[in-house]
Design a protein around this motif. Sequence first.
Motif, PDB file in Angstrom:
ATOM      1  N   LYS A 122       3.155  -5.196   1.234  1.00 48.95           N
ATOM      2  CA  LYS A 122       3.453  -5.367   2.692  1.00 48.95           C
ATOM      3  C   LYS A 122       4.358  -3.992   3.000  1.00 48.95           C
ATOM      4  CE  LYS A 122       3.322 -10.392   3.260  1.00 48.95           C
ATOM      5  NZ  LYS A 122       4.099 -11.578   3.585  1.00 48.95           N
ATOM      6  N   ILE A 123       5.331  -3.772   2.231  1.00 51.99           N
ATOM      7  CA  ILE A 123       6.239  -2.788   2.314  1.00 51.99           C
ATOM      8  C   ILE A 123       5.391  -1.451   2.260  1.00 51.99           C
ATOM      9  CG2 ILE A 123       8.289  -1.342   1.349  1.00 51.99           C
ATOM     10  CD1 ILE A 123       9.085  -3.805   2.914  1.00 51.99           C
ATOM     11  N   ASN A 124       4.377  -1.207   1.113  1.00 50.55           N
ATOM     12  CA  ASN A 124       3.672  -0.330   1.141  1.00 50.55           C
ATOM     13  C   ASN A 124       2.923   0.107   2.229  1.00 50.55           C
ATOM     14  OD1 ASN A 124       3.029   1.964  -0.735  1.00 50.55           O
ATOM     15  ND2 ASN A 124       1.559   0.887  -1.457  1.00 50.55           N
ATOM     16  N   GLN A 125       2.516  -0.628   3.260  1.00 47.75           N
ATOM     17  CA  GLN A 125       1.791  -0.528   4.279  1.00 47.75           C
ATOM     18  C   GLN A 125       2.537   0.094   5.507  1.00 47.75           C
ATOM     19  OE1 GLN A 125      -0.073  -4.352   4.889  1.00 47.75           O
ATOM     20  NE2 GLN A 125      -1.165  -4.335   3.172  1.00 47.75           N
ATOM     21  N   ILE A 126       3.929   0.112   5.394  1.00 50.02           N
ATOM     22  CA  ILE A 126       4.665   0.724   6.523  1.00 50.02           C
ATOM     23  C   ILE A 126       4.603   2.296   6.468  1.00 50.02           C
ATOM     24  CG2 ILE A 126       6.141  -1.555   6.915  1.00 50.02           C
ATOM     25  CD1 ILE A 126       8.272   0.158   5.411  1.00 50.02           C
ATOM     26  N   ARG A 127       4.888   2.834   7.554  1.00 47.33           N
ATOM     27  CA  ARG A 127       5.153   4.158   7.607  1.00 47.33           C
ATOM     28  C   ARG A 127       6.499   4.664   8.019  1.00 47.33           C
ATOM     29  NH1 ARG A 127       1.368   3.655   4.851  1.00 47.33           N
ATOM     30  NH2 ARG A 127      -0.712   4.246   4.866  1.00 47.33           N
ATOM     31  N   PRO A 128       7.297   5.625   7.304  1.00 52.03           N
ATOM     32  CA  PRO A 128       6.711   6.291   6.221  1.00 52.03           C
ATOM     33  C   PRO A 128       6.672   5.531   4.913  1.00 52.03           C
ATOM     34  CG  PRO A 128       8.986   6.995   6.505  1.00 52.03           C
ATOM     35  CD  PRO A 128       8.582   5.902   7.684  1.00 52.03           C
ATOM     36  N   TRP A 154      10.434 -10.154  -5.871  1.00 54.26           N
ATOM     37  CA  TRP A 154      10.214  -8.964  -4.615  1.00 54.26           C
ATOM     38  C   TRP A 154       9.091  -8.285  -4.784  1.00 54.26           C
ATOM     39  CZ3 TRP A 154      10.102  -4.185  -3.247  1.00 54.26           C
ATOM     40  CH2 TRP A 154      10.111  -3.788  -2.119  1.00 54.26           C
ATOM     41  N   HIS A 155       8.919  -7.769  -5.987  1.00 55.49           N
ATOM     42  CA  HIS A 155       7.955  -6.613  -6.165  1.00 55.49           C
ATOM     43  C   HIS A 155       6.509  -7.601  -6.107  1.00 55.49           C
ATOM     44  CE1 HIS A 155       5.109  -3.812  -8.524  1.00 55.49           C
ATOM     45  NE2 HIS A 155       5.701  -3.082  -7.774  1.00 55.49           N
ATOM     46  N   LEU A 156       6.245  -8.607  -6.713  1.00 56.17           N
ATOM     47  CA  LEU A 156       5.124  -9.240  -6.646  1.00 56.17           C
ATOM     48  C   LEU A 156       4.755  -9.880  -5.140  1.00 56.17           C
ATOM     49  CD1 LEU A 156       5.489 -11.141 -10.040  1.00 56.17           C
ATOM     50  CD2 LEU A 156       3.970  -9.273  -9.595  1.00 56.17           C
TER      51      LEU A 156
END
Length: 141
Positions: A10-16, A3-5
């Motif tokens: 993608k998750i890191n691009q969402i806000r917050p 999941w991390h790889l």
Amino acid sequence: MEWHLNFYKKINQIRPRPIEAICRAGEVMFVPNGWWHMVVNLEDSIGWSCLYQGSTANYVGAHNLLSVLQFLRDKPDQVSGVVDGNGFYAKFRAAFQRAHPGVLEKMEQMERKEAEVRMTTWERLKEGGSGFSFGFVVEDE
């Protein structure tokens, strides 16, 4: 790790943005029940997570201590992250008793009393504590 790889960018691009933290030796992180989270161990670590009533509970407190102990005792094959899953129940119980003398015994006593109250009428009858009996009379025709 998959999941991390595959999804973390993608998750890191969402806000917050997701909250990131590093726990160092001797530190503890509390994740409230129901919070989505992910853990990546950067080195050998001790972590605790348990399934409690269908949801992940990463905290052992008065509300779930007896359930956690029951899980450790009854499902040692599902305990991960420790060398001896079979022995972890006894170690955890002993450590808790050293840190909080008498608390566990009091909680277990309260649980037994609550279980007696929850006992059904039939269970009480089977225990033989009511003095109630019944039978069938067959009359000759």
